[in-house]
Design a protein around this motif. Structure first.
Motif, PDB file in Angstrom:
ATOM      1  N   GLU A 202       0.823  -1.209   0.000  1.00  0.00           N
ATOM      2  CA  GLU A 202       0.000   0.000   0.000  1.00  0.00           C
ATOM      3  C   GLU A 202       0.857   1.258   0.000  1.00  0.00           C
ATOM      4  OE1 GLU A 202      -3.791   1.879   2.441  1.00  0.00           O
ATOM      5  OE2 GLU A 202      -2.361   0.603   3.489  1.00  0.00           O
ATOM      6  N   VAL A 203       1.897   1.279   0.812  1.00  0.00           N
ATOM      7  CA  VAL A 203       2.775   2.458   0.880  1.00  0.00           C
ATOM      8  C   VAL A 203       3.419   2.721  -0.478  1.00  0.00           C
ATOM      9  CG1 VAL A 203       4.943   3.328   1.850  1.00  0.00           C
ATOM     10  CG2 VAL A 203       3.217   2.320   3.359  1.00  0.00           C
ATOM     11  N   ILE A 204       3.883   1.657  -1.143  1.00  0.00           N
ATOM     12  CA  ILE A 204       4.508   1.818  -2.457  1.00  0.00           C
ATOM     13  C   ILE A 204       3.500   2.356  -3.467  1.00  0.00           C
ATOM     14  CG2 ILE A 204       5.544   0.550  -4.396  1.00  0.00           C
ATOM     15  CD1 ILE A 204       6.832  -1.294  -2.297  1.00  0.00           C
TER      16      ILE A 204
ATOM     17  N   PHE B 252       0.144  -2.454  -7.893  1.00  0.00           N
ATOM     18  CA  PHE B 252       1.512  -2.520  -7.400  1.00  0.00           C
ATOM     19  C   PHE B 252       2.541  -2.738  -8.511  1.00  0.00           C
ATOM     20  CE2 PHE B 252       4.972  -5.332  -5.907  1.00  0.00           C
ATOM     21  CZ  PHE B 252       5.643  -4.421  -5.093  1.00  0.00           C
ATOM     22  N   PRO B 253       2.376  -3.724  -9.414  1.00  0.00           N
ATOM     23  CA  PRO B 253       3.408  -3.928 -10.441  1.00  0.00           C
ATOM     24  C   PRO B 253       3.621  -2.701 -11.330  1.00  0.00           C
ATOM     25  CG  PRO B 253       1.997  -5.851 -10.298  1.00  0.00           C
ATOM     26  CD  PRO B 253       1.342  -4.776  -9.486  1.00  0.00           C
ATOM     27  N   ALA B 254       2.534  -2.078 -11.783  1.00  0.00           N
ATOM     28  CA  ALA B 254       2.667  -0.915 -12.655  1.00  0.00           C
ATOM     29  C   ALA B 254       3.364   0.232 -11.945  1.00  0.00           C
ATOM     30  CB  ALA B 254       1.286  -0.475 -13.137  1.00  0.00           C
TER      31      ALA B 254
ATOM     32  N   LEU C  10       8.457   3.371 -10.671  1.00  0.00           N
ATOM     33  CA  LEU C  10       9.285   3.962  -9.613  1.00  0.00           C
ATOM     34  C   LEU C  10      10.744   3.527  -9.686  1.00  0.00           C
ATOM     35  CD1 LEU C  10       6.951   3.708  -6.473  1.00  0.00           C
ATOM     36  CD2 LEU C  10       7.514   5.760  -7.806  1.00  0.00           C
ATOM     37  N   THR C  11      11.002   2.388 -10.315  1.00  0.00           N
ATOM     38  CA  THR C  11      12.361   1.858 -10.329  1.00  0.00           C
ATOM     39  C   THR C  11      12.661   1.261 -11.690  1.00  0.00           C
ATOM     40  OG1 THR C  11      13.911   0.422  -9.153  1.00  0.00           O
ATOM     41  CG2 THR C  11      11.686  -0.432  -9.501  1.00  0.00           C
ATOM     42  N   ARG C  12      13.892   0.788 -11.848  1.00  0.00           N
ATOM     43  CA  ARG C  12      14.273   0.209 -13.130  1.00  0.00           C
ATOM     44  C   ARG C  12      13.529  -1.091 -13.385  1.00  0.00           C
ATOM     45  NH1 ARG C  12      20.882   1.160 -13.202  1.00  0.00           N
ATOM     46  NH2 ARG C  12      20.786   3.454 -13.143  1.00  0.00           N
TER      47      ARG C  12
ATOM     48  N   GLY D 202      11.080  -6.180 -11.932  1.00  0.00           N
ATOM     49  CA  GLY D 202      10.797  -7.560 -12.321  1.00  0.00           C
ATOM     50  C   GLY D 202      11.292  -8.555 -11.287  1.00  0.00           C
ATOM     51  N   PHE D 203      12.485  -8.293 -10.742  1.00  0.00           N
ATOM     52  CA  PHE D 203      13.030  -9.180  -9.710  1.00  0.00           C
ATOM     53  C   PHE D 203      12.151  -9.156  -8.459  1.00  0.00           C
ATOM     54  CE2 PHE D 203      15.567  -9.618  -5.830  1.00  0.00           C
ATOM     55  CZ  PHE D 203      16.063 -10.913  -6.008  1.00  0.00           C
TER      56      PHE D 203
END
Length: 482
Positions: A284-286, A339-341, A346-348, A353-354
């Protein structure tokens, strides 16, 4: 066929991943349907209402032969959008746990399909596949979703409505979206939080489409009304304002809980020291960080605002409940969709993916290793019912205390039952004696019965009955001959 072949060729990896995800979904959603997961109190009530509707045409629960609960608003908190499909399968296949759960399996599949389409429409096919992988490897998706409860069906109607709202206004599309929201509201009182969530989205959308605000909102409202009218006619019998107000008061505190501040504090700190709430809180925070960034960049969509408002309201509502995780389970599933999107933004890409792959692996490991735990798997209800049927005769009266799933499964027996809904509300006869003052020859219980409306029930059972069958938590008592 040529188009499909070309798609598979151009998107081979996506096709393989989709195939694997669908296989997982089909297997785990149908595996040991009568035993996985274990049945419990709320499901037993819903199954019994569906059975009463099939066998007697009465939308209520039978507490004794020919006697039904009159105070429907205080009993039927999961309503016709959930119970009617289950009743259809019970009508076709008979009163079994697996038949009562077949409609839930369909809801699980529909949820995955609509979720995939929604995420793909807003973000990308990659994000949609990643979201779907998180959902189908999440153990509570099956633990809460396969039983006859309203969370997943309500979510199906909700996200279908949200999906239809995305994009420009169209009268028919928004009417159907409103209809979906109405079915969600009728599924379970919890989904009343959809109304302020959708209003928040519409107010947000008004910034770019102010002229259409009232047209959109009124159209949604017109669509919502028919399911709510049917809902009122099923439980508010006879209808009156006082009945409606009493129902609203009951739903606001259906567990008759006291010590409000203590309950809120206890549930709040669960998000810091219990695994499932921590898992939810991190995701949720992310997502909140990602939504905040999209808001600054003016990329945030109305769909995201509606979902974010729903999650916020759900968590706030959860704080005043007894603290069971299924009370924020709807938001847990919705967080998976975004979350995935968000992480990909937000990151590479390889880091995201990892992280997603690691989370999917951990969830899948938990799902497989915990599959035989008693919470997620228990054939006890079915096995115990067979023992009761073998040790009693059709003319025998069986009193069932707080075990509605067994009452649902028992066929061709004189079943009497009492259900303790909360410390001050119960249905049925609060006595181990029948109307003539005779002891019931058989009594069924499960778990502790110390706090029921039958005074000193433990002493009465000990002094007047003997246990003749025991399967897991289920006990069958027989009246002593003296």
């Amino acid at each position: 066929m040529g188009t499909l072949a070309q798609y598979v060729k151009n998107n081979r990896l996506h096709f393989v991943i989709s195939f694997i995800i669908i296989c997982f979904l089909l297997f785990f959603s149908t595996w040991q349907l009568s035993a996985s997961p274990a049945t419990w109190f709320d499901e037993g009530i819903n199954l019994s209402i569906a059975k009463s509707f099939v066998q007697h045409g009465i939308f209520s629960l039978e507490t004794a032969p020919g006697q039904f609960v009159n105070q429907r608003p205080f009993l039927i908190t999961t309503n016709y959008p959930v119970i009617a499909p289950a009743a259809l399968f019970i009508k076709i296949f008979g009163a079994h746990l697996w038949s009562g759960r077949l409609a839930q399996v369909l809801f699980l599949w529909i949820f995955c399909l609509v979720s995939f389409l929604l995420v793909k429409k807003i973000y990308s096919p990659v994000a949609a596949l990643a979201s779907l992988a998180l959902v189908v490897t999440f153990a509570p998706f099956y633990g809460n979703g396969k039983v006859l409860l309203g969370e997943v069906p309500g979510l199906v109607f909700f996200i279908t409505g949200v999906f239809l709202m995305h994009g420009p206004y169209a009268l028919k599309k928004f009417l159907v979206a409103g209809l979906m929201f109405g079915l969600a509201l009728a599924s379970k009182p919890f989904f009343l939080i959809i109304a302020p969530a959708v209003l928040a989205g519409e107010l947000f959308q008004r910034r770019v489409a102010a002229a259409e605000f009232w047209k959109r909102t009124v159209t949604l409202g017109v669509g919502v009304l028919p399911p709510l009218v049917v809902w009122a006619k099923t439980i508010l019998v006879p209808f009156s304002i006082s009945t409606l107000l009493n129902t609203a008061r009951f739903y606001s505190n259906s567990y008759a809980a006291s010590g409000f501040s203590d309950v809120v504090a206890t549930n709040f700190f669960r998000f810091f020291h219990e695994v499932t709430p921590i898992h939810f809180a991190i995701l949720e925070v992310i997502v909140i960080i990602g939504f905040s960034q999209r808001l600054k960049q003016k990329n945030l969509t109305e769909v995201e605002v509606i979902i974010a408002a729903f999650v916020l309201l759900n968590v706030t509502w959860y704080l005043k409940t007894p603290g069971w995780y299924r009370y924020f389970f709807p938001s847990h599933l919705l967080i998976f969709l975004f979350f995935p999107a968000i992480l990909l933004r937000l990151t590479r890409r390889h880091i995201a993916g990892f992280c997603i792959g690691l989370l999917v692996t951990i969830q899948l490991g938990y799902l497989i290793t915990k599959g035989k735990d008693t919470v997620y798997y228990s054939p006890d209800a079915v096995n115990f019912t067979q023992k009761v049927l073998s040790q009693t005769k059709p003319e025998d009266s069986v009193f069932i205390l707080n075990t509605p799933s067994i009452a649902f499964l028992l066929q061709d027996r004189m079943v009497f039952q009492m259900l303790q809904i909360n410390p001050v509300l119960f249905f049925g006869k609060n006595s181990l004696r029948d109307d003539l003052g005779n002891w019931y020859p058989y009594v069924v219980i499960s778990g502790s019965v110390a706090n029921t409306a039958i005074s000193h029930v433990d002493d009465l059972l000990r002094d007047n009955y003997e246990i003749i069958s025991n399967v897991g938590k289920y006990l069958l008592y027989k009246k002593n001959p003296f």
